[in-house]
Write a protein that holds these residues in place. Structure first.
Motif, short mmCIF file in Angstrom:
data_model
loop_
_atom_site.label_atom_id
_atom_site.label_comp_id
_atom_site.label_asym_id
_atom_site.label_seq_id
_atom_site.Cartn_x
_atom_site.Cartn_y
_atom_site.Cartn_z
N ILE A 61 27.32 -13.37 -3.11
CA ILE A 61 27.12 -13.73 -1.78
C ILE A 61 26.79 -12.78 -0.54
N ASN A 62 27.28 -11.45 -0.56
CA ASN A 62 27.41 -10.50 0.35
C ASN A 62 26.42 -9.85 0.03
N ARG A 63 25.82 -9.72 -0.72
CA ARG A 63 24.87 -8.77 -1.33
C ARG A 63 24.04 -9.77 -1.26
N ARG A 64 23.57 -11.07 -1.02
CA ARG A 64 22.05 -11.69 -1.05
C ARG A 64 21.51 -11.48 0.82
N ARG A 65 22.90 -11.45 1.12
CA ARG A 65 23.05 -11.64 2.73
C ARG A 65 22.35 -10.03 3.25
N ARG A 66 23.08 -9.42 2.65
CA ARG A 66 22.47 -8.38 2.59
C ARG A 66 21.17 -8.06 3.22
N GLY A 67 20.90 -8.33 1.46
CA GLY A 67 19.49 -8.06 1.72
C GLY A 67 18.23 -9.08 2.69
N GLU A 68 18.53 -10.05 2.43
CA GLU A 68 17.63 -10.98 2.96
C GLU A 68 17.87 -10.38 4.92
N PHE A 69 18.28 -9.64 5.17
CA PHE A 69 19.06 -9.38 6.66
C PHE A 69 18.63 -7.71 6.79
N GLN A 70 18.28 -6.95 5.59
CA GLN A 70 17.46 -6.16 5.17
C GLN A 70 15.87 -5.67 5.49
N LYS A 71 14.98 -7.20 4.55
CA LYS A 71 13.83 -7.60 4.51
C LYS A 71 13.49 -8.01 5.66
N PHE A 72 14.02 -8.98 6.62
CA PHE A 72 14.09 -8.63 8.28
C PHE A 72 14.02 -7.59 8.96
N LEU A 73 14.26 -6.49 9.06
CA LEU A 73 14.70 -5.67 9.42
C LEU A 73 13.24 -5.34 9.01
N ASP A 74 13.58 -4.68 7.77
CA ASP A 74 11.87 -4.00 7.70
C ASP A 74 10.33 -4.85 8.46
N THR A 75 10.59 -5.38 8.34
CA THR A 75 9.19 -6.86 8.28
C THR A 75 8.73 -6.64 9.99
N THR A 76 10.77 -6.74 11.00
CA THR A 76 9.65 -5.82 12.27
C THR A 76 9.81 -5.03 12.79
N ASN A 77 10.38 -3.91 12.00
CA ASN A 77 9.74 -2.60 12.17
C ASN A 77 8.64 -2.17 12.05
N THR A 78 7.62 -2.89 10.80
CA THR A 78 6.69 -2.96 9.89
C THR A 78 5.40 -3.29 11.14
N LYS A 79 6.29 -4.79 11.49
CA LYS A 79 4.60 -5.47 12.20
C LYS A 79 5.54 -5.63 13.80
N GLY A 80 4.41 -5.28 14.10
CA GLY A 80 4.66 -6.08 15.94
C GLY A 80 5.17 -7.18 16.30
N ALA A 81 5.35 -8.07 15.86
CA ALA A 81 6.02 -9.78 16.00
C ALA A 81 6.52 -10.13 14.84
N ILE A 82 6.64 -11.05 14.89
CA ILE A 82 6.98 -12.50 14.16
C ILE A 82 7.41 -13.94 14.33
N PHE A 83 5.86 -14.83 13.94
CA PHE A 83 5.95 -15.80 14.50
C PHE A 83 7.02 -17.23 13.60
N ARG A 84 7.55 -17.84 14.17
CA ARG A 84 8.14 -18.44 13.22
C ARG A 84 7.06 -20.27 12.78
N ASP A 85 5.66 -20.01 13.38
CA ASP A 85 4.73 -21.23 13.12
C ASP A 85 4.08 -20.38 12.26
N ILE A 86 4.00 -19.35 12.07
CA ILE A 86 2.72 -18.53 11.17
C ILE A 86 3.40 -17.65 10.17
N ILE A 87 3.61 -17.86 8.77
CA ILE A 87 4.74 -17.59 8.08
C ILE A 87 3.28 -17.31 6.75
N ILE A 88 3.35 -15.79 6.37
CA ILE A 88 2.71 -14.91 5.44
C ILE A 88 3.30 -14.99 4.78
N GLU A 89 3.70 -15.58 3.67
CA GLU A 89 4.52 -15.60 2.36
C GLU A 89 5.24 -14.21 1.53
N SER A 90 3.68 -13.77 1.45
CA SER A 90 3.27 -12.76 0.24
C SER A 90 4.12 -11.24 1.64
#
Length: 227
Positions: A61-90
């Motif tokens: 459970i902790n490994r999965r939680r850390r992995g999802e949080f790392q994906k969020f950090l990588d995406t926010t550092n790469t892209k300018g903004a993340i929108f809740r209503d616009i999701i690009i699953e790829s």
């Protein structure tokens, strides 16, 4: 007089006894209903959740939680903004953790709060089986309704409500004429509900606030005056 008082006390005691018995029966019924729901609905769901939680390791459970949080950090550092209503699953899907959440099955549960709905569903399925035979057995079982069925709003309009069982019942009770609800004594009221077209004038004011009666002072206690 004493006999009447004694009979009154006796009647009051009987009424109090009946009220106490009715209250006790109501409490017993509610307690039995709660125990049934707590054991067969809430307890059954909680057992499923506990079984799935026991089969999961805390490290996983902790490994999965850390992995999802790392994906969020990588995406926010790469892209300018993340929108809740616009999701690009790829690129990044924030709803992926929700799809892997714990789920339970409630098809086999008998909720005492929905006995009316379950009974209606059973009767409807029996009628379909009697009318269609093997075809009804081959069809998938309909899911139980979440709320009690009501007349659709599109059937409320004049010209359509008469074709429903409610309209036929109204015709039978009103000698072939569908009576308007506003004509019933139950809905009769003398209170004006129109807040824009209201009666005005002194007559209306005098009806609501009538003029008081004239008072005459007692002149016998007045001080004498010198002519």
């Amino acid at each position: 007089l004493r006999s009447d008082i004694a009979e009154g006390h006796k009647l009051a005691d009987e009424i109090h006894k009946h009220l106490s018995l009715h209250e006790m029966n109501t409490r017993t019924k509610l307690k039995r209903q709660f125990d049934d729901w707590n054991q067969n609905v809430y307890g059954a769901i909680q057992d499923q959740i506990n079984h799935k939680l026991d089969s999961m390791e805390s490290d996983e459970i902790n490994r999965r939680r850390r992995g999802e949080f790392q994906k969020f950090l990588d995406t926010t550092n790469t892209k300018g903004a993340i929108f809740r209503d616009i999701i690009i699953e790829s690129e990044y899907d924030p709803l992926e953790p929700n799809r892997r959440c714990i789920k339970y099955k409630s098809d086999h549960l008998r909720d005492p709060m929905k006995r009316v709905l379950d009974k209606h569903l059973e009767e409807t399925s029996l009628l379909d089986t009697d009318n269609l035979g093997a075809k009804a057995r081959a069809r998938p079982k309909p899911s139980p309704p979440a709320v009690r069925e009501m007349l659709p709003i599109t059937e409320w309009n004049s010209g359509k409500i008469e074709a429903t069982p409610h309209g036929y019942f109204a015709r039978l009770t009103e000698d072939g004429r569908v009576r308007d609800a506003r004509d019933s004594d139950t809905y009769s009221s003398h209170v004006p509900f129109d807040h824009y077209n209201i009666p005005l004038g002194s007559d209306v004011t005098n009806k609501e606030f009538p003029v008081g009666k004239r008072t005459f002072h007692d002149q016998r206690h007045q001080a004498p005056t010198l002519a």
